[in-house]
Motif scaffolding. Structure first.
Motif, PDB file in Angstrom:
ATOM      1  N   LYS A  43      13.123  29.188  49.242  1.00 51.02           N
ATOM      2  CA  LYS A  43      12.800  30.615  49.145  1.00 51.02           C
ATOM      3  C   LYS A  43      13.709  31.238  48.094  1.00 51.02           C
ATOM      4  O   LYS A  43      14.902  30.983  48.065  1.00 51.02           O
ATOM      5  CB  LYS A  43      13.011  31.316  50.479  1.00 51.02           C
ATOM      6  N   SER A  44      13.140  32.061  47.260  1.00 50.16           N
ATOM      7  CA  SER A  44      13.951  32.770  46.283  1.00 50.16           C
ATOM      8  C   SER A  44      14.282  34.145  46.852  1.00 50.16           C
ATOM      9  O   SER A  44      13.416  34.855  47.355  1.00 50.16           O
ATOM     10  CB  SER A  44      13.221  32.902  44.955  1.00 50.16           C
ATOM     11  N   PHE A  45      15.508  34.503  46.783  1.00 50.92           N
ATOM     12  CA  PHE A  45      15.949  35.785  47.332  1.00 50.92           C
ATOM     13  C   PHE A  45      16.027  36.808  46.203  1.00 50.92           C
ATOM     14  O   PHE A  45      16.598  36.560  45.157  1.00 50.92           O
ATOM     15  CB  PHE A  45      17.314  35.630  47.997  1.00 50.92           C
ATOM     16  N   VAL A  46      15.449  37.957  46.456  1.00 52.18           N
ATOM     17  CA  VAL A  46      15.435  39.027  45.464  1.00 52.18           C
ATOM     18  C   VAL A  46      16.569  39.975  45.789  1.00 52.18           C
ATOM     19  O   VAL A  46      16.654  40.514  46.891  1.00 52.18           O
ATOM     20  CB  VAL A  46      14.090  39.773  45.480  1.00 52.18           C
ATOM     21  N   THR A  47      17.422  40.181  44.824  1.00 46.18           N
ATOM     22  CA  THR A  47      18.510  41.127  45.023  1.00 46.18           C
ATOM     23  C   THR A  47      17.984  42.538  44.776  1.00 46.18           C
ATOM     24  O   THR A  47      16.997  42.724  44.061  1.00 46.18           O
ATOM     25  CB  THR A  47      19.675  40.830  44.074  1.00 46.18           C
ATOM     26  N   PRO A  48      18.615  43.541  45.338  1.00 49.66           N
ATOM     27  CA  PRO A  48      18.140  44.921  45.140  1.00 49.66           C
ATOM     28  C   PRO A  48      18.099  45.346  43.679  1.00 49.66           C
ATOM     29  O   PRO A  48      17.290  46.170  43.296  1.00 49.66           O
ATOM     30  CB  PRO A  48      19.148  45.763  45.918  1.00 49.66           C
ATOM     31  N   SER A  49      18.945  44.764  42.844  1.00 52.30           N
ATOM     32  CA  SER A  49      18.961  45.166  41.438  1.00 52.30           C
ATOM     33  C   SER A  49      17.738  44.634  40.691  1.00 52.30           C
ATOM     34  O   SER A  49      17.415  45.109  39.615  1.00 52.30           O
ATOM     35  CB  SER A  49      20.234  44.664  40.760  1.00 52.30           C
ATOM     36  N   MET A  50      17.031  43.655  41.261  1.00 56.23           N
ATOM     37  CA  MET A  50      15.865  43.079  40.601  1.00 56.23           C
ATOM     38  C   MET A  50      14.569  43.790  40.970  1.00 56.23           C
ATOM     39  O   MET A  50      13.542  43.559  40.355  1.00 56.23           O
ATOM     40  CB  MET A  50      15.742  41.598  40.960  1.00 56.23           C
ATOM     41  N   LYS A  51      14.585  44.649  41.967  1.00 60.09           N
ATOM     42  CA  LYS A  51      13.368  45.331  42.384  1.00 60.09           C
ATOM     43  C   LYS A  51      13.065  46.477  41.427  1.00 60.09           C
ATOM     44  O   LYS A  51      13.933  47.277  41.101  1.00 60.09           O
ATOM     45  CB  LYS A  51      13.525  45.874  43.804  1.00 60.09           C
ATOM     46  N   PRO A  52      11.811  46.588  40.970  1.00 63.03           N
ATOM     47  CA  PRO A  52      11.468  47.689  40.056  1.00 63.03           C
ATOM     48  C   PRO A  52      11.346  49.007  40.803  1.00 63.03           C
ATOM     49  O   PRO A  52      11.086  49.038  42.004  1.00 63.03           O
ATOM     50  CB  PRO A  52      10.126  47.254  39.491  1.00 63.03           C
ATOM     51  N   LYS A  53      11.517  50.085  40.072  1.00 61.37           N
ATOM     52  CA  LYS A  53      11.348  51.411  40.657  1.00 61.37           C
ATOM     53  C   LYS A  53       9.867  51.671  40.897  1.00 61.37           C
ATOM     54  O   LYS A  53       9.002  51.082  40.262  1.00 61.37           O
ATOM     55  CB  LYS A  53      11.884  52.476  39.701  1.00 61.37           C
ATOM     56  N   LYS A  54       9.576  52.575  41.818  1.00 56.48           N
ATOM     57  CA  LYS A  54       8.185  52.928  42.107  1.00 56.48           C
ATOM     58  C   LYS A  54       7.508  53.523  40.885  1.00 56.48           C
ATOM     59  O   LYS A  54       6.323  53.314  40.655  1.00 56.48           O
ATOM     60  CB  LYS A  54       8.115  53.909  43.267  1.00 56.48           C
ATOM     61  N   GLU A  55       8.256  54.262  40.072  1.00 53.66           N
ATOM     62  CA  GLU A  55       7.697  54.874  38.870  1.00 53.66           C
ATOM     63  C   GLU A  55       7.261  53.809  37.879  1.00 53.66           C
ATOM     64  O   GLU A  55       6.236  53.956  37.202  1.00 53.66           O
ATOM     65  CB  GLU A  55       8.714  55.810  38.210  1.00 53.66           C
ATOM     66  N   THR A  56       8.032  52.739  37.759  1.00 54.73           N
ATOM     67  CA  THR A  56       7.698  51.664  36.833  1.00 54.73           C
ATOM     68  C   THR A  56       6.420  50.956  37.259  1.00 54.73           C
ATOM     69  O   THR A  56       5.532  50.709  36.439  1.00 54.73           O
ATOM     70  CB  THR A  56       8.853  50.641  36.749  1.00 54.73           C
ATOM     71  N   VAL A  57       6.307  50.666  38.535  1.00 46.89           N
ATOM     72  CA  VAL A  57       5.109  50.003  39.050  1.00 46.89           C
ATOM     73  C   VAL A  57       3.903  50.901  38.876  1.00 46.89           C
ATOM     74  O   VAL A  57       2.827  50.457  38.443  1.00 46.89           O
ATOM     75  CB  VAL A  57       5.301  49.605  40.526  1.00 46.89           C
ATOM     76  N   SER A  58       4.050  52.170  39.163  1.00 48.61           N
ATOM     77  CA  SER A  58       2.952  53.127  39.015  1.00 48.61           C
ATOM     78  C   SER A  58       2.508  53.224  37.555  1.00 48.61           C
ATOM     79  O   SER A  58       1.303  53.235  37.266  1.00 48.61           O
ATOM     80  CB  SER A  58       3.390  54.487  39.524  1.00 48.61           C
ATOM     81  N   PHE A  59       3.454  53.278  36.635  1.00 47.53           N
ATOM     82  CA  PHE A  59       3.132  53.349  35.207  1.00 47.53           C
ATOM     83  C   PHE A  59       2.344  52.127  34.762  1.00 47.53           C
ATOM     84  O   PHE A  59       1.329  52.238  34.069  1.00 47.53           O
ATOM     85  CB  PHE A  59       4.414  53.488  34.380  1.00 47.53           C
ATOM     86  N   LEU A  60       2.796  50.941  35.161  1.00 49.40           N
ATOM     87  CA  LEU A  60       2.123  49.714  34.745  1.00 49.40           C
ATOM     88  C   LEU A  60       0.718  49.606  35.333  1.00 49.40           C
ATOM     89  O   LEU A  60      -0.222  49.178  34.649  1.00 49.40           O
ATOM     90  CB  LEU A  60       2.952  48.494  35.141  1.00 49.40           C
TER      91      LEU A  60
END
Length: 47
Positions: free
Chosen positions: A8-25
């Motif tokens: 399993k790959s663990f995602v650190t909090p610094s790797m999660k995109p902001k909601k604004e970035t996801v919405s823009f894309l």
């Protein structure tokens, strides 16, 4: 090789995109369309 992909790959909090970035894309991908005219592909943004 199987051991590498089964971990399993663990995602650190610094790797999660902001909601604004996801919405823009997502909005950009919805507005983008391709048209093939002859041998050319034309990209159009509907905004």
């Amino acid at each position: 090789m199987a051991k590498i992909y089964s971990r399993k790959s663990f995602v650190t909090p610094s790797m999660k995109p902001k909601k604004e970035t996801v919405s823009f894309l997502l909005n950009y991908s919805k507005a983008l369309s391709y048209m093939k005219i002859g041998k050319m592909n034309i990209e159009m943004i509907a905004n």
